[in-house]
Motif scaffolding. Sequence first.
Motif, PDB file in Angstrom:
ATOM      1  N   LEU A 116      40.459 -36.619 -17.402  1.00 46.55           N
ATOM      2  CA  LEU A 116      41.196 -37.326 -16.352  1.00 46.55           C
ATOM      3  C   LEU A 116      42.700 -37.112 -16.508  1.00 46.55           C
ATOM      4  O   LEU A 116      43.424 -36.969 -15.516  1.00 46.55           O
ATOM      5  CB  LEU A 116      40.851 -38.818 -16.381  1.00 46.55           C
ATOM      6  N   SER A 153      43.999 -34.450 -17.627  1.00 49.24           N
ATOM      7  CA  SER A 153      44.214 -33.082 -17.140  1.00 49.24           C
ATOM      8  C   SER A 153      44.386 -33.069 -15.630  1.00 49.24           C
ATOM      9  O   SER A 153      45.260 -32.370 -15.091  1.00 49.24           O
ATOM     10  CB  SER A 153      43.038 -32.194 -17.556  1.00 49.24           C
ATOM     11  N   LEU A 154      43.577 -33.845 -14.927  1.00 46.73           N
ATOM     12  CA  LEU A 154      43.691 -33.920 -13.465  1.00 46.73           C
ATOM     13  C   LEU A 154      45.027 -34.536 -13.057  1.00 46.73           C
ATOM     14  O   LEU A 154      45.670 -34.063 -12.113  1.00 46.73           O
ATOM     15  CB  LEU A 154      42.531 -34.739 -12.908  1.00 46.73           C
ATOM     16  N   ALA A 189      47.832 -32.024 -13.756  1.00 52.23           N
ATOM     17  CA  ALA A 189      47.810 -30.920 -12.799  1.00 52.23           C
ATOM     18  C   ALA A 189      48.498 -31.344 -11.498  1.00 52.23           C
ATOM     19  O   ALA A 189      49.260 -30.567 -10.895  1.00 52.23           O
ATOM     20  CB  ALA A 189      46.379 -30.485 -12.525  1.00 52.23           C
ATOM     21  N   LYS A 190      48.247 -32.569 -11.072  1.00 52.82           N
ATOM     22  CA  LYS A 190      48.896 -33.090  -9.864  1.00 52.82           C
ATOM     23  C   LYS A 190      50.392 -33.257 -10.076  1.00 52.82           C
ATOM     24  O   LYS A 190      51.198 -32.933  -9.200  1.00 52.82           O
ATOM     25  CB  LYS A 190      48.260 -34.436  -9.478  1.00 52.82           C
ATOM     26  N   THR A 203      32.813 -38.346 -13.820  1.00 54.45           N
ATOM     27  CA  THR A 203      33.237 -37.338 -14.786  1.00 54.45           C
ATOM     28  C   THR A 203      32.392 -37.420 -16.051  1.00 54.45           C
ATOM     29  O   THR A 203      32.031 -36.397 -16.643  1.00 54.45           O
ATOM     30  CB  THR A 203      34.730 -37.498 -15.123  1.00 54.45           C
ATOM     31  N   PHE A 248      35.601 -26.376 -17.925  1.00 58.20           N
ATOM     32  CA  PHE A 248      36.615 -27.418 -17.786  1.00 58.20           C
ATOM     33  C   PHE A 248      36.664 -28.293 -19.029  1.00 58.20           C
ATOM     34  O   PHE A 248      37.737 -28.560 -19.587  1.00 58.20           O
ATOM     35  CB  PHE A 248      36.316 -28.262 -16.547  1.00 58.20           C
TER      36      PHE A 248
END
Length: 208
Positions: free
Chosen positions: A120, A122-123, A126-127, A174, A186
């Motif tokens: 999470l 990582s998400l 990334a944003k 997830t 991932f």
Amino acid sequence: MKKNINCPCGTNFQIEYDEEVDLDINPGKDGSALDKIFNGTFMSFKCAFCGKNHKPEFRITIIWKSKNLKMNVLPELERGEFYRNKNHVDDIQTIISFPEMADRLSVINDNLEPVVIEALKSLLLAKAAENYPENDVNAWYYSKSLSFIEFHLDGIRLGEVAVMRIPNELYEKTLDDFLKRPKDDFFSSLRVRSYLSVQNVMRPDALK
């Protein structure tokens, strides 16, 4: 273990610390080791001459038998050495830096799956990279509630922390994905040998 600390005031003083920390040991008058880790006073040493507070990082081993956990904690200064030593195999978990140690112990204390929390992060990062490509942003687990999991991101604005809340439904989804496909690229990208962290995804090419 004994070490010397050189204070900017010119004072050199010796400190003593435990190389192995058992989190199940009953707390003393100043609280348990876990309490100190969470409140930021763990491995904190004050210069008797000028009063400056020092928080050095040394290699330690954390044991938490009630949570079936044992891990080596490396100083942040050894991060590059860890990545470059590709042939070394650790027999227990590794974490790098005391802030990551506190983060991981908080996740485990709240009975969450560390792989999912790092996924999470990582998400979120990334944003953040899309919106703030020039910034060095870090994501930290903060807490969980009945409806969401809260993360704090630093580095977006100087001196400020951004609060991000992930719905529990996304965490559960997830987690389900991880349990079904633990070797998915991932999830695998989050681990380098014994070290699980979103930092593995973000490390510079020179350390890959």
